[in-house]
Design a protein around this motif. Structure first.
Motif, PDB file in Angstrom:
ATOM      1  N   LEU A   2       0.823  -1.202   0.000  1.00 53.93           N
ATOM      2  CA  LEU A   2       0.000   0.000   0.000  1.00 53.93           C
ATOM      3  C   LEU A   2       0.864   1.261   0.000  1.00 53.93           C
ATOM      4  CD1 LEU A   2      -2.854   1.122   0.052  1.00 53.93           C
ATOM      5  CD2 LEU A   2      -2.735   1.075   2.545  1.00 53.93           C
ATOM      6  N   LEU A   3       1.941   1.245   0.761  1.00 58.46           N
ATOM      7  CA  LEU A   3       2.835   2.402   0.796  1.00 58.46           C
ATOM      8  C   LEU A   3       3.458   2.643  -0.582  1.00 58.46           C
ATOM      9  CD1 LEU A   3       4.166   4.548   2.587  1.00 58.46           C
ATOM     10  CD2 LEU A   3       5.988   2.918   3.020  1.00 58.46           C
ATOM     11  N   LEU A   4       3.847   1.579  -1.252  1.00 58.82           N
ATOM     12  CA  LEU A   4       4.408   1.710  -2.594  1.00 58.82           C
ATOM     13  C   LEU A   4       3.367   2.232  -3.580  1.00 58.82           C
ATOM     14  CD1 LEU A   4       6.994   1.218  -4.196  1.00 58.82           C
ATOM     15  CD2 LEU A   4       6.171  -1.095  -4.649  1.00 58.82           C
ATOM     16  N   ALA A   5       2.133   1.797  -3.445  1.00 58.35           N
ATOM     17  CA  ALA A   5       1.056   2.270  -4.325  1.00 58.35           C
ATOM     18  C   ALA A   5       0.760   3.752  -4.082  1.00 58.35           C
ATOM     19  CB  ALA A   5      -0.199   1.432  -4.107  1.00 58.35           C
ATOM     20  N   VAL A   6       0.771   4.178  -2.827  1.00 58.10           N
ATOM     21  CA  VAL A   6       0.557   5.595  -2.519  1.00 58.10           C
ATOM     22  C   VAL A   6       1.705   6.427  -3.076  1.00 58.10           C
ATOM     23  CG1 VAL A   6       0.435   7.280  -0.637  1.00 58.10           C
ATOM     24  CG2 VAL A   6      -0.917   5.188  -0.533  1.00 58.10           C
ATOM     25  N   TYR A   7       2.929   5.927  -2.951  1.00 62.28           N
ATOM     26  CA  TYR A   7       4.082   6.622  -3.525  1.00 62.28           C
ATOM     27  C   TYR A   7       3.928   6.748  -5.042  1.00 62.28           C
ATOM     28  CZ  TYR A   7       8.748   7.553  -5.215  1.00 62.28           C
ATOM     29  OH  TYR A   7       9.813   8.091  -5.875  1.00 62.28           O
ATOM     30  N   GLY A   8       3.489   5.683  -5.706  1.00 64.57           N
ATOM     31  CA  GLY A   8       3.260   5.739  -7.145  1.00 64.57           C
ATOM     32  C   GLY A   8       2.207   6.761  -7.513  1.00 64.57           C
ATOM     33  N   LEU A  10       1.339   9.505  -5.733  1.00 64.19           N
ATOM     34  CA  LEU A  10       1.888  10.847  -5.513  1.00 64.19           C
ATOM     35  C   LEU A  10       2.898  11.221  -6.596  1.00 64.19           C
ATOM     36  CD1 LEU A  10       2.339  10.881  -1.639  1.00 64.19           C
ATOM     37  CD2 LEU A  10       0.573  12.011  -3.001  1.00 64.19           C
ATOM     38  N   SER A  11       3.689  10.250  -7.022  1.00 60.64           N
ATOM     39  CA  SER A  11       4.651  10.553  -8.082  1.00 60.64           C
ATOM     40  C   SER A  11       3.942  10.835  -9.398  1.00 60.64           C
ATOM     41  CB  SER A  11       5.662   9.424  -8.235  1.00 60.64           C
ATOM     42  OG  SER A  11       5.030   8.254  -8.695  1.00 60.64           O
ATOM     43  N   GLY A  12       2.764  10.248  -9.608  1.00 64.26           N
ATOM     44  CA  GLY A  12       1.978  10.567 -10.794  1.00 64.26           C
ATOM     45  C   GLY A  12       1.545  12.019 -10.802  1.00 64.26           C
ATOM     46  N   TYR A  13       1.113  12.516  -9.655  1.00 62.27           N
ATOM     47  CA  TYR A  13       0.760  13.934  -9.554  1.00 62.27           C
ATOM     48  C   TYR A  13       1.991  14.823  -9.718  1.00 62.27           C
ATOM     49  CZ  TYR A  13      -4.078  13.267  -8.154  1.00 62.27           C
ATOM     50  OH  TYR A  13      -5.406  12.961  -8.140  1.00 62.27           O
ATOM     51  N   LEU A  14       3.083  14.435  -9.083  1.00 61.36           N
ATOM     52  CA  LEU A  14       4.304  15.235  -9.160  1.00 61.36           C
ATOM     53  C   LEU A  14       4.839  15.282 -10.581  1.00 61.36           C
ATOM     54  CD1 LEU A  14       6.247  16.820  -7.337  1.00 61.36           C
ATOM     55  CD2 LEU A  14       7.604  14.743  -7.159  1.00 61.36           C
ATOM     56  N   PHE A  15       4.705  14.171 -11.314  1.00 62.46           N
ATOM     57  CA  PHE A  15       5.174  14.122 -12.694  1.00 62.46           C
ATOM     58  C   PHE A  15       4.428  15.121 -13.566  1.00 62.46           C
ATOM     59  CE2 PHE A  15       5.105  12.397 -17.023  1.00 62.46           C
ATOM     60  CZ  PHE A  15       6.461  12.311 -17.255  1.00 62.46           C
ATOM     61  N   GLY A  63      -5.651  10.878 -13.662  1.00 64.27           N
ATOM     62  CA  GLY A  63      -5.643   9.617 -14.399  1.00 64.27           C
ATOM     63  C   GLY A  63      -4.333   8.876 -14.253  1.00 64.27           C
ATOM     64  N   ARG A  64      -3.232   9.601 -14.320  1.00 65.47           N
ATOM     65  CA  ARG A  64      -1.906   8.995 -14.151  1.00 65.47           C
ATOM     66  C   ARG A  64      -1.743   8.447 -12.735  1.00 65.47           C
ATOM     67  NH1 ARG A  64       0.888  13.238 -14.876  1.00 65.47           N
ATOM     68  NH2 ARG A  64       0.835  13.170 -17.126  1.00 65.47           N
ATOM     69  N   ALA A  65      -2.188   9.201 -11.741  1.00 66.60           N
ATOM     70  CA  ALA A  65      -2.052   8.773 -10.351  1.00 66.60           C
ATOM     71  C   ALA A  65      -2.882   7.524 -10.073  1.00 66.60           C
ATOM     72  CB  ALA A  65      -2.455   9.909  -9.414  1.00 66.60           C
ATOM     73  N   VAL A  66      -4.109   7.495 -10.570  1.00 66.63           N
ATOM     74  CA  VAL A  66      -4.973   6.325 -10.357  1.00 66.63           C
ATOM     75  C   VAL A  66      -4.399   5.110 -11.075  1.00 66.63           C
ATOM     76  CG1 VAL A  66      -7.265   5.382 -10.877  1.00 66.63           C
ATOM     77  CG2 VAL A  66      -7.048   7.663  -9.899  1.00 66.63           C
ATOM     78  N   THR A  67      -3.923   5.299 -12.300  1.00 69.53           N
ATOM     79  CA  THR A  67      -3.328   4.183 -13.042  1.00 69.53           C
ATOM     80  C   THR A  67      -2.088   3.654 -12.331  1.00 69.53           C
ATOM     81  OG1 THR A  67      -4.149   5.133 -15.098  1.00 69.53           O
ATOM     82  CG2 THR A  67      -2.421   3.490 -15.279  1.00 69.53           C
ATOM     83  N   ASN A  68      -1.238   4.534 -11.837  1.00 69.27           N
ATOM     84  CA  ASN A  68      -0.065   4.088 -11.079  1.00 69.27           C
ATOM     85  C   ASN A  68      -0.485   3.272  -9.861  1.00 69.27           C
ATOM     86  OD1 ASN A  68       1.578   5.419 -12.866  1.00 69.27           O
ATOM     87  ND2 ASN A  68       2.216   7.002 -11.430  1.00 69.27           N
ATOM     88  N   VAL A  72       0.365  -0.739  -9.471  1.00 67.59           N
ATOM     89  CA  VAL A  72       1.232  -1.200  -8.375  1.00 67.59           C
ATOM     90  C   VAL A  72       0.490  -2.216  -7.506  1.00 67.59           C
ATOM     91  CG1 VAL A  72       2.394  -0.475  -6.247  1.00 67.59           C
ATOM     92  CG2 VAL A  72       2.711   0.827  -8.347  1.00 67.59           C
ATOM     93  N   VAL A  73      -0.775  -1.973  -7.223  1.00 66.94           N
ATOM     94  CA  VAL A  73      -1.537  -2.904  -6.391  1.00 66.94           C
ATOM     95  C   VAL A  73      -1.714  -4.249  -7.094  1.00 66.94           C
ATOM     96  CG1 VAL A  73      -3.833  -3.338  -5.420  1.00 66.94           C
ATOM     97  CG2 VAL A  73      -2.703  -1.166  -5.007  1.00 66.94           C
ATOM     98  N   LEU A  74      -1.982  -4.218  -8.400  1.00 65.88           N
ATOM     99  CA  LEU A  74      -2.216  -5.462  -9.130  1.00 65.88           C
ATOM    100  C   LEU A  74      -0.928  -6.209  -9.473  1.00 65.88           C
ATOM    101  CD1 LEU A  74      -5.089  -4.444 -11.576  1.00 65.88           C
ATOM    102  CD2 LEU A  74      -5.251  -5.714  -9.424  1.00 65.88           C
ATOM    103  N   ALA A  75       0.065  -5.510  -9.973  1.00 63.37           N
ATOM    104  CA  ALA A  75       1.281  -6.167 -10.438  1.00 63.37           C
ATOM    105  C   ALA A  75       2.385  -6.200  -9.387  1.00 63.37           C
ATOM    106  CB  ALA A  75       1.797  -5.470 -11.691  1.00 63.37           C
ATOM    107  N   GLY A  76       2.284  -5.381  -8.366  1.00 68.78           N
ATOM    108  CA  GLY A  76       3.344  -5.277  -7.370  1.00 68.78           C
ATOM    109  C   GLY A  76       3.721  -6.570  -6.677  1.00 68.78           C
ATOM    110  N   PRO A  77       2.761  -7.354  -6.174  1.00 64.55           N
ATOM    111  CA  PRO A  77       3.148  -8.593  -5.504  1.00 64.55           C
ATOM    112  C   PRO A  77       3.914  -9.557  -6.408  1.00 64.55           C
ATOM    113  CG  PRO A  77       0.894  -8.021  -4.951  1.00 64.55           C
ATOM    114  CD  PRO A  77       1.330  -7.072  -6.019  1.00 64.55           C
TER     115      PRO A  77
END
Length: 121
Positions: A2-8, A10-15, A63-68, A72-77
């Protein structure tokens, strides 16, 4: 995860937020309420920039933030499992072997090597 997904997310917004800085001062009439206006205090410029970002790219950034987040949640594990397996399998210990330096073929042999090492002999 979850922490990695939240980081992804936030980085989508920052990008989206940071690249807008490259063209914001040049994109609008300075007399608009969201355009860059030289000489204004930093707080007013910041307010104008945030309004510009909200008006122009918040939809794309969301859209970028939600996709990230979803990716991450689906493919991360599966990706982390693969990385952990690769790290575990790549761990090997080669035996360390140290050999004494051999004298070279130049005249003087040991003396030349000792001088090269700087021990003063």
């Amino acid at each position: 995860m979850l922490l990695l997904a939240v980081y992804g997310s936030l980085s989508g917004y920052l990008f989206g937020f940071l690249p807008n800085l490259s063209f914001w001062p040049f994109s609008l009439d300075p007399n608009s309420s969201i355009g860059y206006l030289p000489g204004l205090p930093l707080t007013e410029q910041w307010h104008r920039y945030v309004a510009f970002d909200l008006a122009t790219s918040l939809g794309w950034d969301t859209g970028r933030a939600v996709t990230n987040f979803v990716c991450v949640v689906l493919a991360g594990p599966a990706v982390l499992t693969t990385f952990r397996r690769a790290a575990r399998r790549a761990r090997f210990r080669a035996p360390a072997r140290f050999t004494a330096p051999q004298p070279d073929d130049r005249p003087g042999g040991h003396e030349t090597m000792a001088a090269d090492l700087g021990d003063g002999s």
